[in-house]
Motif scaffolding. Structure first.
Motif, PDB file in Angstrom:
ATOM      1  N   ARG A  31      -4.255   3.107  -4.563  1.00 51.11           N
ATOM      2  CA  ARG A  31      -5.712   3.231  -4.527  1.00 51.11           C
ATOM      3  C   ARG A  31      -6.368   1.911  -4.157  1.00 51.11           C
ATOM      4  O   ARG A  31      -7.465   1.896  -3.600  1.00 51.11           O
ATOM      5  CB  ARG A  31      -6.236   3.722  -5.887  1.00 51.11           C
ATOM      6  CG  ARG A  31      -5.817   5.146  -6.198  1.00 51.11           C
ATOM      7  CD  ARG A  31      -6.439   5.666  -7.462  1.00 51.11           C
ATOM      8  NE  ARG A  31      -6.056   4.907  -8.649  1.00 51.11           N
ATOM      9  CZ  ARG A  31      -6.283   5.312  -9.901  1.00 51.11           C
ATOM     10  NH1 ARG A  31      -6.908   6.451 -10.124  1.00 51.11           N
ATOM     11  NH2 ARG A  31      -5.911   4.576 -10.925  1.00 51.11           N
ATOM     12  N   TYR A  34      -5.584   1.338  -0.086  1.00 52.08           N
ATOM     13  CA  TYR A  34      -6.321   2.182   0.844  1.00 52.08           C
ATOM     14  C   TYR A  34      -7.770   2.407   0.444  1.00 52.08           C
ATOM     15  O   TYR A  34      -8.525   3.071   1.157  1.00 52.08           O
ATOM     16  CB  TYR A  34      -5.607   3.534   0.986  1.00 52.08           C
ATOM     17  CG  TYR A  34      -4.246   3.394   1.614  1.00 52.08           C
ATOM     18  CD1 TYR A  34      -4.108   3.127   2.966  1.00 52.08           C
ATOM     19  CD2 TYR A  34      -3.089   3.484   0.841  1.00 52.08           C
ATOM     20  CE1 TYR A  34      -2.863   2.975   3.547  1.00 52.08           C
ATOM     21  CE2 TYR A  34      -1.836   3.332   1.414  1.00 52.08           C
ATOM     22  CZ  TYR A  34      -1.729   3.078   2.756  1.00 52.08           C
ATOM     23  OH  TYR A  34      -0.497   2.916   3.319  1.00 52.08           O
ATOM     24  N   GLY A  35      -8.163   1.855  -0.695  1.00 54.06           N
ATOM     25  CA  GLY A  35      -9.533   2.029  -1.156  1.00 54.06           C
ATOM     26  C   GLY A  35     -10.415   0.839  -0.847  1.00 54.06           C
ATOM     27  O   GLY A  35     -10.021  -0.119  -0.177  1.00 54.06           O
ATOM     28  N   THR A  36     -11.633   0.895  -1.330  1.00 54.40           N
ATOM     29  CA  THR A  36     -12.610  -0.170  -1.135  1.00 54.40           C
ATOM     30  C   THR A  36     -13.181  -0.571  -2.488  1.00 54.40           C
ATOM     31  O   THR A  36     -12.924   0.070  -3.512  1.00 54.40           O
ATOM     32  CB  THR A  36     -13.769   0.312  -0.235  1.00 54.40           C
ATOM     33  OG1 THR A  36     -14.479   1.369  -0.921  1.00 54.40           O
ATOM     34  CG2 THR A  36     -13.242   0.853   1.085  1.00 54.40           C
ATOM     35  N   ASP A  39     -15.062   2.239  -3.944  1.00 55.33           N
ATOM     36  CA  ASP A  39     -14.229   3.249  -4.600  1.00 55.33           C
ATOM     37  C   ASP A  39     -13.972   2.872  -6.059  1.00 55.33           C
ATOM     38  O   ASP A  39     -14.033   3.732  -6.949  1.00 55.33           O
ATOM     39  CB  ASP A  39     -12.888   3.394  -3.867  1.00 55.33           C
ATOM     40  CG  ASP A  39     -13.046   3.965  -2.474  1.00 55.33           C
ATOM     41  OD1 ASP A  39     -14.005   4.731  -2.257  1.00 55.33           O
ATOM     42  OD2 ASP A  39     -12.224   3.634  -1.600  1.00 55.33           O
ATOM     43  N   LYS A  67      -5.985  -7.066  -2.226  1.00 54.04           N
ATOM     44  CA  LYS A  67      -5.527  -5.904  -1.463  1.00 54.04           C
ATOM     45  C   LYS A  67      -4.323  -6.267  -0.594  1.00 54.04           C
ATOM     46  O   LYS A  67      -3.325  -5.529  -0.544  1.00 54.04           O
ATOM     47  CB  LYS A  67      -6.674  -5.392  -0.594  1.00 54.04           C
ATOM     48  CG  LYS A  67      -6.316  -4.169   0.250  1.00 54.04           C
ATOM     49  CD  LYS A  67      -7.361  -3.928   1.329  1.00 54.04           C
ATOM     50  CE  LYS A  67      -8.626  -3.322   0.781  1.00 54.04           C
ATOM     51  NZ  LYS A  67      -8.560  -1.839   0.717  1.00 54.04           N
ATOM     52  N   SER A 205     -10.211   9.762   7.728  1.00 51.49           N
ATOM     53  CA  SER A 205     -10.993  10.113   6.543  1.00 51.49           C
ATOM     54  C   SER A 205     -12.307  10.793   6.913  1.00 51.49           C
ATOM     55  O   SER A 205     -13.055  10.299   7.759  1.00 51.49           O
ATOM     56  CB  SER A 205     -11.300   8.865   5.706  1.00 51.49           C
ATOM     57  OG  SER A 205     -12.196   9.171   4.650  1.00 51.49           O
ATOM     58  N   SER A 208     -15.296   8.410   6.068  1.00 49.08           N
ATOM     59  CA  SER A 208     -15.447   7.107   6.720  1.00 49.08           C
ATOM     60  C   SER A 208     -16.820   7.010   7.373  1.00 49.08           C
ATOM     61  O   SER A 208     -17.452   8.035   7.665  1.00 49.08           O
ATOM     62  CB  SER A 208     -14.357   6.921   7.781  1.00 49.08           C
ATOM     63  OG  SER A 208     -14.556   7.833   8.849  1.00 49.08           O
TER      64      SER A 208
END
Length: 273
Positions: A31, A34-36, A39, A67, A205, A208
């Motif tokens: 998570r 691949y997340g921000t 998120d 990250k 996504s 996105s």
């Protein structure tokens, strides 16, 4: 030092909010990769400053640094297991098969049919992509040309902006980006949207920034964060491109066959016997 070890060593010195982030990271490193930051904020209700402080307490400059470290660790673990050459080939073969299956499973048939309709009705079609996705845009251009559909692939961001500014509502843009977050492409698509042009995006996504601007998003499988430029994302993109073209050819079979015949006749004399 592994990220789990770093977090466990620092855990007692973290604030209550920072411990929530630590637990979030330990529960699933995927998570983070691949997340921000958004998120994380939405998932555990913490602020930007708290996330940055958490990263700095672990010894990282910020969230991006964390990250990258998590992604590097995950990639190294996978690479270390590739010692048997036969297993190495099998693993890569299975990965490609899984990518195709996963891309197919993500395909929304209703959206796909709508995209075919937009392609057939557009007065002009442009394909935007930058970097490696720009190469895919060129591939899609060649695929459409073979069935007699005139399209123009543009991979230069300045030309994309200029083209977008001149679009009409009857024109169509196909925007290609694995992440859907490429700034140069987003800016061009935003201008195209302001010009009322139709937009199909091909991204990994539905949430996105690029997908949110689009009338239709055809979802691909994202490549690994630390393995940028890998075959995974490219194959997923090309699969979507292939079925877009094949479906158009299915709907307009006679014209497509004529175009293929004309192209074959044009290039036959250019081969060496």
């Amino acid at each position: 030092m592994k990220i789990e070890t770093v977090i466990k060593e620092k855990y007692e010195s973290l604030t209550k909010s920072e411990k929530k982030i630590a637990n979030y990271v330990l529960a699933s490193k995927e998570r983070i990769v691949y997340g921000t930051m958004n998120d994380i904020k939405k998932a555990i209700k913490v602020g930007d400053a708290t996330i940055v402080r958490f990263c700095q307490k672990l010894g990282y400059s910020g969230f991006s640094d964390l990250k990258i470290e998590v992604a590097k660790e995950s990639y190294s673990q996978k690479s270390s297991n590739r010692t048997n050459l036969t297993l190495f080939f099998d693993e890569n073969e299975n990965s490609i098969i899984e990518i195709l299956h996963e891309t197919k499973s993500k395909l929304d048939l209703e959206q796909f049919e709508k995209s075919s309709k937009l392609i057939s009705e557009a007065s002009a079609i442009y394909i935007f992509g930058v970097g490696l996705s720009g190469n895919t845009a060129k591939d899609l251009e060649a695929m459409f040309l073979r069935i007699g559909v005139p399209v123009k692939a543009i991979s230069d961001s300045h030309f994309q902006l200029q083209t977008a500014a001149l679009l009409k509502k009857t024109d169509l843009i196909i925007g290609i980006s694995l992440s859907g977050k490429t700034l140069e492409l987003f800016e061009s698509i935003k201008i195209a949207k302001e010009q009322k042009a139709q937009i199909i995006s091909i991204t990994s996504s539905d949430y996105s920034p690029l997908a949110q601007l689009s009338d239709i998003n055809l979802q691909t499988v994202s490549e690994e964060f630390f393995d940028g430029g890998s075959l995974a994302g490219k194959i997923s993109q090309l699969y979507i491109c292939e079925i877009l073209v094949k479906n158009h050819e299915r709907l307009y079979k006679d014209k497509a066959i004529q175009s293929r015949e004309a192209i074959i006749r044009a290039v036959m004399d250019k081969t060496v016997e």
